[in-house]
Design an enzyme around this catalytic site. Structure first.
Site, PDB file in Angstrom:
ATOM      1  N   ASP A  67      -4.525   7.568   2.296  1.00 58.15           N
ATOM      2  CA  ASP A  67      -5.659   7.043   1.536  1.00 58.15           C
ATOM      3  C   ASP A  67      -6.901   6.883   2.408  1.00 58.15           C
ATOM      4  O   ASP A  67      -6.832   6.957   3.632  1.00 58.15           O
ATOM      5  CB  ASP A  67      -5.295   5.698   0.872  1.00 58.15           C
ATOM      6  CG  ASP A  67      -4.413   4.803   1.745  1.00 58.15           C
ATOM      7  OD1 ASP A  67      -4.387   5.020   2.973  1.00 58.15           O
ATOM      8  OD2 ASP A  67      -3.761   3.906   1.201  1.00 58.15           O
ATOM      9  N   ASN A 135       1.715  -7.033  -2.985  1.00 53.28           N
ATOM     10  CA  ASN A 135       1.927  -6.873  -4.429  1.00 53.28           C
ATOM     11  C   ASN A 135       2.790  -5.651  -4.756  1.00 53.28           C
ATOM     12  O   ASN A 135       2.871  -5.239  -5.902  1.00 53.28           O
ATOM     13  CB  ASN A 135       0.576  -6.766  -5.150  1.00 53.28           C
ATOM     14  CG  ASN A 135      -0.238  -5.563  -4.690  1.00 53.28           C
ATOM     15  OD1 ASN A 135       0.219  -4.765  -3.866  1.00 53.28           O
ATOM     16  ND2 ASN A 135      -1.442  -5.425  -5.213  1.00 53.28           N
ATOM     17  N   HIS A 137       2.316  -2.571  -3.592  1.00 52.50           N
ATOM     18  CA  HIS A 137       1.644  -1.254  -3.600  1.00 52.50           C
ATOM     19  C   HIS A 137       2.134  -0.378  -2.444  1.00 52.50           C
ATOM     20  O   HIS A 137       2.547  -0.865  -1.399  1.00 52.50           O
ATOM     21  CB  HIS A 137       0.109  -1.391  -3.609  1.00 52.50           C
ATOM     22  CG  HIS A 137      -0.548  -1.789  -2.326  1.00 52.50           C
ATOM     23  ND1 HIS A 137      -1.699  -2.551  -2.284  1.00 52.50           N
ATOM     24  CD2 HIS A 137      -0.255  -1.524  -1.028  1.00 52.50           C
ATOM     25  CE1 HIS A 137      -2.058  -2.723  -1.021  1.00 52.50           C
ATOM     26  NE2 HIS A 137      -1.204  -2.115  -0.245  1.00 52.50           N
ATOM     27  N   GLU A 142      -1.740   0.534  -6.857  1.00 50.20           N
ATOM     28  CA  GLU A 142      -1.584  -0.876  -7.206  1.00 50.20           C
ATOM     29  C   GLU A 142      -0.667  -1.010  -8.425  1.00 50.20           C
ATOM     30  O   GLU A 142      -0.440  -0.032  -9.147  1.00 50.20           O
ATOM     31  CB  GLU A 142      -2.968  -1.457  -7.537  1.00 50.20           C
ATOM     32  CG  GLU A 142      -3.998  -1.304  -6.414  1.00 50.20           C
ATOM     33  CD  GLU A 142      -3.828  -2.328  -5.282  1.00 50.20           C
ATOM     34  OE1 GLU A 142      -2.700  -2.831  -5.068  1.00 50.20           O
ATOM     35  OE2 GLU A 142      -4.826  -2.617  -4.606  1.00 50.20           O
TER      36      GLU A 142
HETATM   37  C1  F6R Z   1      -2.551   2.167   3.983  1.00 50.71           C
HETATM   38  C2  F6R Z   1      -1.486   1.968   3.003  1.00 50.71           C
HETATM   39  C3  F6R Z   1      -1.178   0.605   2.499  1.00 50.71           C
HETATM   40  C4  F6R Z   1      -0.570  -0.281   3.564  1.00 50.71           C
HETATM   41  C5  F6R Z   1      -0.272  -1.667   3.024  1.00 50.71           C
HETATM   42  C6  F6R Z   1       0.250  -2.587   4.095  1.00 50.71           C
HETATM   43  O1  F6R Z   1      -2.650   3.529   4.335  1.00 50.71           O
HETATM   44  O2  F6R Z   1      -0.883   2.901   2.624  1.00 50.71           O
HETATM   45  O3  F6R Z   1      -0.302   0.703   1.405  1.00 50.71           O
HETATM   46  O4  F6R Z   1       0.626   0.318   4.028  1.00 50.71           O
HETATM   47  O5  F6R Z   1      -1.431  -2.210   2.469  1.00 50.71           O
HETATM   48  O6  F6R Z   1      -0.749  -2.834   5.036  1.00 50.71           O
HETATM   49  P1  F6R Z   1      -0.417  -3.638   6.369  1.00 50.71           P
HETATM   50  O7  F6R Z   1       0.451  -2.764   7.193  1.00 50.71           O
HETATM   51  O8  F6R Z   1      -1.761  -3.859   7.030  1.00 50.71           O
HETATM   52  O9  F6R Z   1       0.262  -4.897   5.964  1.00 50.71           O
END
Ligand code: F6R
Length: 239
Positions: A67, A135, A137, A142
């Site tokens: 992303d 959440n 995701h 989401e």
């Molecule tokens: C980012 C992504 C997100 C993160 C998630 C956890 O490329 O794919 O889904 O893996 O938001 O983020 P952290 O590791 O910062 O807790």
């Protein structure tokens, strides 16, 4: 799912990083899918260290990322591209032309088609690295009423904005992102999933033990044939 529980983030980074490096050594021109965020940092450190020691080379590896924010220049310090540059790309021998990234500053539909075609042309993603949001995701998919398909532009939820805005000290955090969809993630041949910390325990529980529902996007991984889950004890505490 093959669930493995470790004591520290460093142990997880070494185990997940070794899985990547072993795979690259067995298929030097493989296609890897990467994630950003705090969770994969020790994994990238391990991979960079192994490359530095001459134990692995990424010179023929192709990469994609999950992303990228919209309305944020690629060179901004908080772009996901810069995160990858700082934590991995600048530390290993990947060739710039082998790094593909979603562009959050162009037409979303054309960009989605371009990205899907680029992944396809390179033979598909061999291993996709995933983290999870509080959440549930994965990437920026989401909680929703249905599972998404290919890459698309999404409005980030308040929970995600709250979690990630700590990184933005100069400008407001973007409200939109381009993300690979659930359909594109599920096409990866193998998934390496990492979660650490108590704040992920409920999401990890719902992903592994809950029903498969777009309300917890990560739960779709129950339907993937090859998922290795790396957890610390806090993230595994509700299993
Ligand atoms: C980012 C992504 C997100 C993160 C998630 C956890 O490329 O794919 O889904 O893996 O938001 O983020 P952290 O590791 O910062 O807790």
């Amino acid at each position: 799912m093959d669930v493995r529980i470790f004591k520290t983030e460093e142990e997880i980074g070494a185990a997940a990083g070794k899985m990547f490096c072993d795979f690259v050594n067995s298929k030097p021109d493989c296609v890897l899918g990467f994630a950003t965020g705090a969770t994969p940092v020790p994994t990238y450190s391990y991979m960079a260290d192994q490359c530095d020691k001459g134990n692995v080379t990424f010179k023929d590896v192709k990469t994609f990322n999950l992303d990228e924010y919209c309305d944020l220049p690629k060179e901004h310090k908080n772009s996901f591209y810069m995160f990858m540059y700082d934590n991995l790309f600048s530390k290993v021998d990947l060739k710039p032309e082998n790094i593909d990234f979603l562009d959050g500053n162009t037409d979303p539909e054309a960009e989605s088609a371009r990205y899907a075609a680029s992944i396809e042309a390179k033979g598909g993603i061999d291993i996709q690295l995933l983290g999870i949001g509080r959440n549930g995701h994965i990437a920026f998919n989401e909680p929703a009423d249905e599972f998404s398909g290919e890459a698309y532009k999404i409005k980030l939820t308040d929970s995600t904005i709250e979690a990630n805005s700590i990184y933005f000290d100069d400008i407001a955090m973007p409200r939109y992102a381009m993300t690979m969809g659930i359909g594109s993630i599920m096409k990866a041949k193998k998934i390496i999933f990492i979660a650490t910390g108590a704040s992920k325990a409920q999401a990890v529980h719902d992903m592994i033990k809950g029903e498969v529902t777009p309300k917890c996007p990560a739960s779709i991984l129950q339907n993937h044939a090859d998922v290795t889950v790396f957890l610390d004890e806090a993230a595994a505490s509700m299993l």
